[in-house]
Write an enzyme that holds these catalytic residues in place. Structure first.
Site, mmCIF file in Angstrom:
data_model
loop_
_atom_site.group_PDB
_atom_site.id
_atom_site.type_symbol
_atom_site.label_atom_id
_atom_site.label_comp_id
_atom_site.label_asym_id
_atom_site.label_seq_id
_atom_site.Cartn_x
_atom_site.Cartn_y
_atom_site.Cartn_z
ATOM 1 N N LYS A 232 0.823 -1.212 0.000
ATOM 2 C CA LYS A 232 0.000 0.000 0.000
ATOM 3 C C LYS A 232 0.850 1.252 0.000
ATOM 4 O O LYS A 232 0.660 2.167 -0.814
ATOM 5 C CB LYS A 232 -0.943 -0.012 1.204
ATOM 6 C CG LYS A 232 -1.712 1.265 1.397
ATOM 7 C CD LYS A 232 -2.641 1.568 0.229
ATOM 8 C CE LYS A 232 -3.174 2.978 0.314
ATOM 9 N NZ LYS A 232 -4.210 3.268 -0.694
ATOM 10 N N CYS A 290 -3.240 10.986 1.247
ATOM 11 C CA CYS A 290 -2.517 9.740 0.958
ATOM 12 C C CYS A 290 -1.117 9.988 0.411
ATOM 13 O O CYS A 290 -0.131 9.734 1.077
ATOM 14 C CB CYS A 290 -3.344 8.917 -0.016
ATOM 15 S SG CYS A 290 -5.063 8.845 0.461
HETATM 16 N N1 SAJ Z 1 -2.171 14.560 -9.177
HETATM 17 C C1 SAJ Z 1 -1.340 15.204 -10.094
HETATM 18 N N2 SAJ Z 1 -1.081 14.558 -11.282
HETATM 19 C C2 SAJ Z 1 -1.627 13.327 -11.576
HETATM 20 C C3 SAJ Z 1 -2.456 12.677 -10.611
HETATM 21 C C4 SAJ Z 1 -2.723 13.327 -9.426
HETATM 22 O O1 SAJ Z 1 -0.840 16.317 -9.872
HETATM 23 O O2 SAJ Z 1 -1.374 12.827 -12.674
HETATM 24 C C5 SAJ Z 1 -2.461 15.228 -7.891
HETATM 25 C C6 SAJ Z 1 -3.964 15.464 -7.681
HETATM 26 O O3 SAJ Z 1 -4.347 16.709 -8.200
HETATM 27 C C7 SAJ Z 1 -4.078 15.431 -6.162
HETATM 28 C C8 SAJ Z 1 -2.997 14.434 -5.758
HETATM 29 O O4 SAJ Z 1 -2.080 14.352 -6.852
HETATM 30 O O5 SAJ Z 1 -3.785 16.690 -5.597
HETATM 31 C C9 SAJ Z 1 -3.514 13.038 -5.429
HETATM 32 O O6 SAJ Z 1 -4.317 12.628 -6.459
HETATM 33 P P1 SAJ Z 1 -4.726 11.084 -6.675
HETATM 34 O O7 SAJ Z 1 -5.368 10.994 -7.995
HETATM 35 O O8 SAJ Z 1 -3.585 10.213 -6.428
HETATM 36 O O9 SAJ Z 1 -5.859 10.882 -5.581
HETATM 37 P P2 SAJ Z 1 -5.825 10.173 -4.125
HETATM 38 O O10 SAJ Z 1 -4.679 10.654 -3.351
HETATM 39 O O11 SAJ Z 1 -7.175 10.331 -3.560
HETATM 40 O O12 SAJ Z 1 -5.695 8.627 -4.509
HETATM 41 C C10 SAJ Z 1 -4.538 7.865 -4.304
HETATM 42 C C11 SAJ Z 1 -4.680 6.631 -5.199
HETATM 43 N N3 SAJ Z 1 -3.464 5.869 -5.190
HETATM 44 C C12 SAJ Z 1 -3.023 5.286 -6.312
HETATM 45 O O13 SAJ Z 1 -3.603 5.362 -7.386
HETATM 46 C C13 SAJ Z 1 -1.748 4.500 -6.188
HETATM 47 C C14 SAJ Z 1 -5.858 5.779 -4.722
HETATM 48 O O14 SAJ Z 1 -5.904 4.573 -5.439
HETATM 49 C C15 SAJ Z 1 -5.667 5.462 -3.237
HETATM 50 O O15 SAJ Z 1 -6.743 4.710 -2.749
HETATM 51 C C16 SAJ Z 1 -5.578 6.759 -2.466
HETATM 52 O O16 SAJ Z 1 -4.448 7.480 -2.921
HETATM 53 C C17 SAJ Z 1 -5.418 6.407 -0.973
HETATM 54 O O17 SAJ Z 1 -6.443 6.522 -0.276
HETATM 55 O O18 SAJ Z 1 -4.370 5.926 -0.614
#
Ligand code: SAJ
Length: 477
Positions: A232, A290
């Site tokens: 994780k 996360c």
């Molecule tokens: N972000 C970017 N560029 C991207 C993707 C995201 O700048 O290409 C930014 C987003 O704007 C945001 C942050 O990163 O501010 C996090 O975005 P996220 O899409 O990762 O959303 P989370 O944090 O809610 O989800 C992540 C996911 N982890 C993975 O895909 C490995 C999700 O599957 C997890 O369940 C979640 O963390 C968690 O709860 O751990």
């Protein structure tokens, strides 16, 4: 494998009654799906009746979701399981004694990333509550993301201390990390494969029995509790690293006068023969509960379980550097804003900034660790007056969140886009300029939602993350 524990499980029989501790983005959809599974009789949601979140208990017992963002199917499912009498929310933790399985979905933030000290206070309180009412043979599952080693060590110790029972002998213990994203909570639980890691085989098997009924296309991936914790924290650390690579590339593209999105499409075109170049999206920063901390859980796990490390680790590890790059992006947004104001012949002192998007991710109300926060602080420190708009975030501690977009844009010298809410994709440059009343208002796009040429034609000074091809455009008089 403890035959004693197996005998107890055989005596109790299949899991019928479930408890979910922590009614948040993870606990609420999980409880609703357990309650909706035909094989389970009853699900209790446990929520502290605290001033900040006690209101959720009554809402949930009316079958309403306290989560404000768009969560397809959640409100309907809650209504169904409440009216069917299969789910009830309570703050009476003594009812844990009635449960065959209890999951904990509680926040595990970091107190101080520099010293790698997590704040497990809420988790410890939850574990004490569960331990003090634990019945023999119950399965306890940590769904929160934790430092590798936490399930086998801290969680086991607290549960044994409070219950007087022995993990692996008299009760089952496992880690089955949540993998949900706001905006698709139910779908993620049903469709993502589920990592399930017990402290022993009996615990793993019991946890598999709990999660299998809620999966549709997702499959169970069994492993040890510690391997599950590493999986994780690693999957989020890798995502953070991929985003950092995209951000680093965007910074270089700005310096070289190139459009990062052209480069991204180009790099991404190399496919086939097992080649995957999944470049993620550069942007104004990484927020949420996360990615902002899970790399530090992984780093801490390596130090706690590995002792004295002789290789690059902590802030020097590739995951630590990635954190630094992603945390730098809001500062880069400040840099672009100040550069934009300079081009418009304005100073930040007294400048009106319309900050669009307070949530950390698009089309959600979740503002935890929003990257917009350090930007707001830095712009106010530079003497600017910042108004924050967000269509989903109702309120946020310490700031006023506006919901009237026109009022937010009124008289603005700068329009800064921090979150990619769908509302901002239809911003009309002519209308925005009218509202700002400035000759050359500045637009700073942190999520590539605005069309640079349309804004430039309307007389804006445009700045965009990764848009080296536009950031020094001639200003249209
Ligand atoms: N972000 C970017 N560029 C991207 C993707 C995201 O700048 O290409 C930014 C987003 O704007 C945001 C942050 O990163 O501010 C996090 O975005 P996220 O899409 O990762 O959303 P989370 O944090 O809610 O989800 C992540 C996911 N982890 C993975 O895909 C490995 C999700 O599957 C997890 O369940 C979640 O963390 C968690 O709860 O751990």
């Amino acid at each position: 494998m403890s035959s004693r524990l197996q005998l107890i499980i055989d005596r109790i029989g299949p899991i019928r009654n479930i408890g979910v501790v922590g009614m948040g983005y993870v606990g609420i959809p999980a409880a609703a799906l357990f309650a909706d599974a035909p094989g389970f009789d009853f699900v209790r949601g446990f929520q502290r009746n605290s001033p900040s979140s006690g209101y959720k208990i009554a809402m949930l017992n009316r079958g309403e979701s306290p989560l404000k963002g768009e969560e397809p199917g959640l409100e309907e499912l809650l209504g169904t399981v409440v009216s069917a009498g299969k789910f009830r929310c309570t703050s009476d933790f003594s009812e844990i004694a009635e449960c065959d399985a209890v999951t904990l979905a509680i926040q595990t933030p970091f107190k101080d990333p520099k010293d790698l000290i997590p704040d497990f206070s809420a988790l410890i309180e939850g574990l004490r509550q569960v331990g003090s009412h634990l019945s023999e043979g119950t399965l306890v599952v940590l769904e929160s993301t934790v430092t590798p080693g936490t399930t086998e060590r801290m969680a086991r110790e607290i549960l044994e201390e409070e219950s007087g029972l022995t993990a692996g002998e008299e009760f089952c213990l496992a880690h089955a990390p949540e993998r949900v994203m706001v905006g698709r909570l139910l779908r993620n639980i049903r469709e993502h494969d589920r990592i399930v890691g017990g402290i022993d085989e009996v615990s793993t098997a019991r946890a598999v029995e709990l999660y299998r009924p809620v999966l549709t296309t997702g499959k169970i991936i069994p492993m040890t509790a510690t391997a599950a914790e590493v999986t994780k924290t690693a999957e989020n650390a890798f995502r953070d690293l991929q985003i950092a690579a995209a951000n680093q590339l965007a910074l270089h593209c700005e310096a070289m006068g190139v459009n990062v999105y052209d480069v991204r499409a180009g790099v991404d075109s190399l496919k086939g023969e097992g080649i995957t170049r999944a470049i993620l999206w550069p942007g104004a920063g990484v927020g949420g509960h996360c990615l902002t901390k899970d790399s530090w859980h992984l780093e801490r796990g390596a130090q706690v379980l590995g002792g004295d490390l002789w290789y690059p680790h902590g802030p020097e590890s590739i995951f630590g550097v990635a954190r630094m790059i992603n945390e730098f992006m809001p500062r880069h947004m400040v840099h672009l804003t100040l550069e934009g104001l300079k081009r418009a012949g304005e100073s930040p002192e007294g400048a009106k900034v319309a900050l669009l998007g307070w949530a950390f991710i698009q089309n959600s109300d979740d503002a935890r660790n929003t990257p917009a926060e350090p930007y707001l602080a830095a712009m106010e420190e530079a003497g600017a007056k910042v108004r924050v708009h967000d269509p989903f975030v109702e309120r946020s501690p310490g700031i006023e969140v506006l919901h009237d977009l026109d009022a937010t844009l009124e008289g603005a010298d700068v329009v800064t886009i921090f979150t990619g809410h769908h509302h901002y994709a239809s911003l009309d440059p002519v209308r925005v300029k009218e509202l700002s009343g400035k000759v050359h208002p500045v637009i700073v796009d942190g999520r590539n939602v605005a069309d640079p040429d349309a804004f430039i034609r309307a007389g804006f000074v445009y700045k965009g993350i990764g848009r080296g091809d536009r950031n020094s455009h001639p200003i249209q008089e």
